[in-house]
Design a protein around this motif. Sequence first.
Motif, PDB file in Angstrom:
ATOM      1  N   LEU A 249      -0.345  -5.734  11.929  1.00 34.70           N
ATOM      2  CA  LEU A 249      -1.422  -5.013  11.245  1.00 34.70           C
ATOM      3  C   LEU A 249      -1.951  -5.822  10.064  1.00 34.70           C
ATOM      4  O   LEU A 249      -3.165  -5.834   9.793  1.00 34.70           O
ATOM      5  CB  LEU A 249      -0.905  -3.646  10.777  1.00 34.70           C
ATOM      6  N   ARG A 250      -1.042  -6.525   9.368  1.00 34.39           N
ATOM      7  CA  ARG A 250      -1.460  -7.348   8.233  1.00 34.39           C
ATOM      8  C   ARG A 250      -2.355  -8.505   8.711  1.00 34.39           C
ATOM      9  O   ARG A 250      -3.362  -8.833   8.081  1.00 34.39           O
ATOM     10  CB  ARG A 250      -0.234  -7.885   7.496  1.00 34.39           C
ATOM     11  N   LEU A 251      -2.004  -9.124   9.840  1.00 38.86           N
ATOM     12  CA  LEU A 251      -2.825 -10.210  10.376  1.00 38.86           C
ATOM     13  C   LEU A 251      -4.195  -9.719  10.818  1.00 38.86           C
ATOM     14  O   LEU A 251      -5.219 -10.385  10.588  1.00 38.86           O
ATOM     15  CB  LEU A 251      -2.091 -10.871  11.547  1.00 38.86           C
ATOM     16  N   ARG A 252      -4.213  -8.549  11.458  1.00 37.99           N
ATOM     17  CA  ARG A 252      -5.496  -8.020  11.908  1.00 37.99           C
ATOM     18  C   ARG A 252      -6.378  -7.583  10.740  1.00 37.99           C
ATOM     19  O   ARG A 252      -7.611  -7.629  10.827  1.00 37.99           O
ATOM     20  CB  ARG A 252      -5.269  -6.851  12.849  1.00 37.99           C
ATOM     21  N   ALA A 253      -5.722  -7.156   9.655  1.00 32.28           N
ATOM     22  CA  ALA A 253      -6.507  -6.733   8.491  1.00 32.28           C
ATOM     23  C   ALA A 253      -7.264  -7.899   7.875  1.00 32.28           C
ATOM     24  O   ALA A 253      -8.322  -7.715   7.262  1.00 32.28           O
ATOM     25  CB  ALA A 253      -5.592  -6.093   7.451  1.00 32.28           C
ATOM     26  N   GLU A 254      -6.715  -9.115   8.050  1.00 34.25           N
ATOM     27  CA  GLU A 254      -7.383 -10.284   7.491  1.00 34.25           C
ATOM     28  C   GLU A 254      -8.750 -10.514   8.145  1.00 34.25           C
ATOM     29  O   GLU A 254      -9.632 -11.153   7.562  1.00 34.25           O
ATOM     30  CB  GLU A 254      -6.509 -11.527   7.691  1.00 34.25           C
ATOM     31  N   SER A 255      -8.917  -9.991   9.361  1.00 32.71           N
ATOM     32  CA  SER A 255     -10.197 -10.201  10.071  1.00 32.71           C
ATOM     33  C   SER A 255     -11.255  -9.171   9.707  1.00 32.71           C
ATOM     34  O   SER A 255     -12.396  -9.251  10.166  1.00 32.71           O
ATOM     35  CB  SER A 255      -9.958 -10.173  11.589  1.00 32.71           C
ATOM     36  N   VAL A 256     -10.870  -8.179   8.903  1.00 27.66           N
ATOM     37  CA  VAL A 256     -11.845  -7.165   8.486  1.00 27.66           C
ATOM     38  C   VAL A 256     -12.843  -7.816   7.535  1.00 27.66           C
ATOM     39  O   VAL A 256     -12.463  -8.490   6.571  1.00 27.66           O
ATOM     40  CB  VAL A 256     -11.131  -5.973   7.822  1.00 27.66           C
ATOM     41  N   ASP A 263      -8.802  -4.832   1.592  1.00 30.25           N
ATOM     42  CA  ASP A 263      -7.828  -4.704   0.505  1.00 30.25           C
ATOM     43  C   ASP A 263      -7.062  -3.385   0.594  1.00 30.25           C
ATOM     44  O   ASP A 263      -5.843  -3.332   0.335  1.00 30.25           O
ATOM     45  CB  ASP A 263      -8.533  -4.812  -0.848  1.00 30.25           C
ATOM     46  N   GLU A 264      -7.736  -2.301   0.960  1.00 35.42           N
ATOM     47  CA  GLU A 264      -7.054  -1.016   1.086  1.00 35.42           C
ATOM     48  C   GLU A 264      -6.026  -1.040   2.204  1.00 35.42           C
ATOM     49  O   GLU A 264      -4.918  -0.509   2.077  1.00 35.42           O
ATOM     50  CB  GLU A 264      -8.078   0.090   1.311  1.00 35.42           C
ATOM     51  N   ILE A 265      -6.403  -1.671   3.310  1.00 34.80           N
ATOM     52  CA  ILE A 265      -5.464  -1.761   4.436  1.00 34.80           C
ATOM     53  C   ILE A 265      -4.250  -2.584   4.046  1.00 34.80           C
ATOM     54  O   ILE A 265      -3.092  -2.213   4.316  1.00 34.80           O
ATOM     55  CB  ILE A 265      -6.157  -2.352   5.670  1.00 34.80           C
ATOM     56  N   LEU A 266      -4.474  -3.714   3.383  1.00 36.72           N
ATOM     57  CA  LEU A 266      -3.368  -4.568   2.984  1.00 36.72           C
ATOM     58  C   LEU A 266      -2.462  -3.877   1.955  1.00 36.72           C
ATOM     59  O   LEU A 266      -1.223  -4.035   1.983  1.00 36.72           O
ATOM     60  CB  LEU A 266      -3.898  -5.885   2.411  1.00 36.72           C
ATOM     61  N   ASP A 267      -3.072  -3.089   1.052  1.00 42.46           N
ATOM     62  CA  ASP A 267      -2.266  -2.335   0.087  1.00 42.46           C
ATOM     63  C   ASP A 267      -1.384  -1.309   0.796  1.00 42.46           C
ATOM     64  O   ASP A 267      -0.203  -1.127   0.454  1.00 42.46           O
ATOM     65  CB  ASP A 267      -3.166  -1.643  -0.935  1.00 42.46           C
TER      66      ASP A 267
END
Length: 436
Positions: A249-256, A263-267
């Motif tokens: 999920l952290r890797l996929r969030a980087e593509s947002v 930033d909200e997803i990563l938090d």
Amino acid sequence: MMPTVRPSFGLIGRVVAILLFATLVEFGMSTVLYERASQFSVRDDEGRRLAEHLVIARRLMAEHPVAERSAMARSVSTAHYAMAWRTEAPPPSDPALSEMRAKVLAWEPVLQSAPLRMRLEPALAGSFVAGAAALPDGSWLYFRTAEAIDSLDQSRNRILIALGIAGVVMALGGGLIGRTLRPMRLLASAADRFGTAQAAPLAEEGPAEVRRVIVAFNRMQARIQQLIADRTQALAAVGHDIRTPLARLRLRAESVQTDAVRDEILDDVAEMDAMVGSLLAFLGGEDDPEKPVLADLAVLCATLADDAADHGRAVTYIGPDHLDHVFRQLGLKRALSNLVENGLHHGDHVTISLATDSGTVTACVEDDGPGIPDSQLQSVLEPFVRLDTARRRDTQGLGLGLAIVLRAVELEKGGLLLSNRPQGGLRAEIRLPRAL
């Protein structure tokens, strides 16, 4: 905080004390009664023999002229009694011999017509019975026993010696009882070590009842250790399975593309990862693979403050540059990090201070937040407790941060104290015993 175990009178001591008390009382009473009976028997025999001898000697003395009485007194002396004739009156009777005197007069009523005085003459070996019987002309026939009778001190000494011997015998018996109950002490030590890396099956020895208790304890210990091992293994597997999708999920969030959403997803992912880490740390069992080592506690505290400052967080360290101490580095670092994170979450500035005296090392973490109500300072140390209304910001996590700190401090045989600062904010004080 670990409960304080107060020393108490142990089972062995109580058993020995009860047996010793009962035996000494019974033996003492028997000895006293025997001594009294023996003294009464001796005095009865002595009194009867004295009465008979006085009657005969008094009659012979009265029948001889005054000039011959001194020689006659010597002739009527025997191996039991020394006799003498004198004109002067003897001292009054000794009240201690009133009972013996009464029996002499009762056995030989003829002596009642003549004054009879009896007294005790002290000697090294006891006391002699002495006295005098009046003759019809007013002179006196003196007498004294050749053998001394036991005095009160001698009887008391014999009683004390007998009680001392009984006490020595009971002490030896207490040693045998202690040896018999030794497995119970070993069982208590094994129960105290239970749940630690030093736990091991206890040797099955002692009386049959104690062996049955030890067998049951060993079985219980094995079952619980297996349950802990199974739980630890399951937690490790669950932690791995949960963190794998979090990493994806952290890797996929980087593509947002949208920065705010990314930033909200990563938090959220970071918070979930921290929650999983704290849960695994708390539920990982009481087995502690980390060993205490000599390390620099001051450098550890200063490093935590510097790392936080490098990330733009207001954390300062106050204390010595170096302080060597024996502790578990990972465990204590996690505890101090939790306190720092807790302080930064509820306040704007955190201070780490370190001090030492002759027997204690004290590490304090203070923040400038709203603090905690005094009535809830203890409850926040319990697992999964979150006081949402106690601080001015929303509380995150599972409420395990302070519980983990408390466990780490207890492993170091120390204590954790929470208090509110007079100027505002929370003060978390870790006190560690310093090896001398």
